[in-house]
Motif scaffolding. Structure first.
Motif, PDB file in Angstrom:
ATOM      1  N   ASP A  17      18.808  26.334  10.274  1.00 24.14           N
ATOM      2  CA  ASP A  17      19.193  25.880  11.609  1.00 24.14           C
ATOM      3  C   ASP A  17      18.277  24.748  12.061  1.00 24.14           C
ATOM      4  O   ASP A  17      18.744  23.725  12.582  1.00 24.14           O
ATOM      5  N   GLY A  18      16.994  24.894  11.842  1.00 26.47           N
ATOM      6  CA  GLY A  18      16.048  23.851  12.221  1.00 26.47           C
ATOM      7  C   GLY A  18      16.303  22.551  11.481  1.00 26.47           C
ATOM      8  O   GLY A  18      16.273  21.466  12.083  1.00 26.47           O
ATOM      9  N   LYS A  19      16.534  22.641  10.184  1.00 20.48           N
ATOM     10  CA  LYS A  19      16.810  21.441   9.394  1.00 20.48           C
ATOM     11  C   LYS A  19      18.089  20.753   9.858  1.00 20.48           C
ATOM     12  O   LYS A  19      18.148  19.526   9.970  1.00 20.48           O
ATOM     13  N   MET A  20      19.117  21.557  10.123  1.00 25.65           N
ATOM     14  CA  MET A  20      20.390  20.983  10.557  1.00 25.65           C
ATOM     15  C   MET A  20      20.245  20.329  11.933  1.00 25.65           C
ATOM     16  O   MET A  20      20.815  19.268  12.183  1.00 25.65           O
ATOM     17  N   ARG A  21      19.477  20.938  12.815  1.00 23.40           N
ATOM     18  CA  ARG A  21      19.250  20.338  14.137  1.00 23.40           C
ATOM     19  C   ARG A  21      18.464  19.030  14.040  1.00 23.40           C
ATOM     20  O   ARG A  21      18.735  18.079  14.773  1.00 23.40           O
ATOM     21  N   GLU A  22      17.490  18.982  13.132  1.00 25.27           N
ATOM     22  CA  GLU A  22      16.739  17.738  12.912  1.00 25.27           C
ATOM     23  C   GLU A  22      17.682  16.616  12.493  1.00 25.27           C
ATOM     24  O   GLU A  22      17.594  15.496  12.996  1.00 25.27           O
ATOM     25  N   ILE A  23      18.552  16.926  11.561  1.00 27.71           N
ATOM     26  CA  ILE A  23      19.489  15.922  11.047  1.00 27.71           C
ATOM     27  C   ILE A  23      20.459  15.497  12.142  1.00 27.71           C
ATOM     28  O   ILE A  23      20.714  14.306  12.336  1.00 27.71           O
ATOM     29  N   ARG A  24      20.980  16.463  12.879  1.00 31.70           N
ATOM     30  CA  ARG A  24      21.918  16.136  13.959  1.00 31.70           C
ATOM     31  C   ARG A  24      21.246  15.278  15.024  1.00 31.70           C
ATOM     32  O   ARG A  24      21.822  14.309  15.511  1.00 31.70           O
ATOM     33  N   SER A  69      28.386  48.557   7.896  1.00 27.56           N
ATOM     34  CA  SER A  69      28.201  47.515   8.899  1.00 27.56           C
ATOM     35  C   SER A  69      26.800  47.556   9.496  1.00 27.56           C
ATOM     36  O   SER A  69      26.370  46.606  10.125  1.00 27.56           O
ATOM     37  N   SER A  70      26.072  48.676   9.313  1.00 26.02           N
ATOM     38  CA  SER A  70      24.699  48.741   9.804  1.00 26.02           C
ATOM     39  C   SER A  70      23.798  47.783   9.032  1.00 26.02           C
ATOM     40  O   SER A  70      22.698  47.474   9.462  1.00 26.02           O
ATOM     41  N   ASN A  71      24.265  47.308   7.877  1.00 27.54           N
ATOM     42  CA  ASN A  71      23.517  46.338   7.092  1.00 27.54           C
ATOM     43  C   ASN A  71      23.904  44.909   7.448  1.00 27.54           C
ATOM     44  O   ASN A  71      23.489  43.970   6.798  1.00 27.54           O
ATOM     45  N   SER A  72      24.690  44.754   8.496  1.00 27.38           N
ATOM     46  CA  SER A  72      25.131  43.441   8.923  1.00 27.38           C
ATOM     47  C   SER A  72      24.054  42.794   9.800  1.00 27.38           C
ATOM     48  O   SER A  72      23.467  43.439  10.660  1.00 27.38           O
ATOM     49  N   VAL A  73      23.809  41.521   9.548  1.00 32.99           N
ATOM     50  CA  VAL A  73      22.831  40.753  10.315  1.00 32.99           C
ATOM     51  C   VAL A  73      23.578  39.574  10.930  1.00 32.99           C
ATOM     52  O   VAL A  73      24.336  38.899  10.249  1.00 32.99           O
ATOM     53  N   THR A  74      23.353  39.335  12.202  1.00 32.60           N
ATOM     54  CA  THR A  74      23.962  38.193  12.872  1.00 32.60           C
ATOM     55  C   THR A  74      22.921  37.096  13.001  1.00 32.60           C
ATOM     56  O   THR A  74      21.827  37.332  13.506  1.00 32.60           O
ATOM     57  N   VAL A  75      23.281  35.926  12.514  1.00 31.41           N
ATOM     58  CA  VAL A  75      22.391  34.770  12.606  1.00 31.41           C
ATOM     59  C   VAL A  75      23.145  33.639  13.298  1.00 31.41           C
ATOM     60  O   VAL A  75      24.374  33.607  13.308  1.00 31.41           O
ATOM     61  N   LYS A 100      26.651  28.176  15.901  1.00 28.44           N
ATOM     62  CA  LYS A 100      27.705  29.079  15.435  1.00 28.44           C
ATOM     63  C   LYS A 100      27.064  30.386  15.009  1.00 28.44           C
ATOM     64  O   LYS A 100      25.945  30.415  14.515  1.00 28.44           O
ATOM     65  N   GLU A 101      27.809  31.453  15.197  1.00 26.74           N
ATOM     66  CA  GLU A 101      27.322  32.788  14.860  1.00 26.74           C
ATOM     67  C   GLU A 101      27.943  33.240  13.541  1.00 26.74           C
ATOM     68  O   GLU A 101      29.144  33.088  13.319  1.00 26.74           O
ATOM     69  N   TYR A 102      27.093  33.778  12.673  1.00 25.99           N
ATOM     70  CA  TYR A 102      27.537  34.279  11.385  1.00 25.99           C
ATOM     71  C   TYR A 102      27.046  35.708  11.220  1.00 25.99           C
ATOM     72  O   TYR A 102      25.876  35.990  11.435  1.00 25.99           O
ATOM     73  N   SER A 103      27.943  36.587  10.822  1.00 23.38           N
ATOM     74  CA  SER A 103      27.584  37.967  10.544  1.00 23.38           C
ATOM     75  C   SER A 103      27.567  38.136   9.029  1.00 23.38           C
ATOM     76  O   SER A 103      28.581  37.910   8.355  1.00 23.38           O
ATOM     77  N   ILE A 104      26.412  38.503   8.511  1.00 28.01           N
ATOM     78  CA  ILE A 104      26.218  38.560   7.062  1.00 28.01           C
ATOM     79  C   ILE A 104      25.717  39.946   6.681  1.00 28.01           C
ATOM     80  O   ILE A 104      24.815  40.490   7.313  1.00 28.01           O
TER      81      ILE A 104
END
Length: 105
Positions: free
Chosen positions: A36-43, A3-9, A14-18
């Motif tokens: 995220d930037g592209k999706m916000r532009e579209i929204r 889990s130390s290799n988990s990254v939260t973005v 929405k929060e995703y743990s990868i």
């Protein structure tokens, strides 16, 4: 992987743990920010609503950018692929603009 290799973005509120290798962490975070930037532009354009539709449009736009920037040794076939992506983007934009469900009220 631990889990130390988990990254939260965070993508579109929405929060995703990868889980990813430590050496790929900065690339993953950068990719998530870009998406995220592209999706916000579209929204924010108001033409598309719904996270799934926004994600598809963002994916198509990013793919289009990639193909446009990528130089392929095949020459003509790379141009054909770019044209197909452009045509697809135009058709998706048109379909979404004609769809009353995808418009904001």
């Amino acid at each position: 992987m631990s889990s130390s290799n988990s990254v939260t973005v965070h993508i579109l509120d929405k929060e995703y743990s990868i889980i990813c290798p430590p050496e790929e962490r900065s690339n993953l975070v950068g990719a998530a920010r870009y998406l995220d930037g592209k999706m916000r532009e579209i929204r924010s354009s108001g033409k598309v609503i719904g996270a799934d539709r926004i994600a598809v449009m963002a994916a198509l736009n990013i793919t289009h950018e990639l193909l446009h920037r990528q130089e392929r040794p095949e020459g003509a076939s790379a141009g054909t692929t770019r044209e197909q992506v452009r045509d697809l983007l135009e058709r998706v934009d048109q379909a979404l603009s004609d769809d009353p469900v995808s418009k904001k009220d």
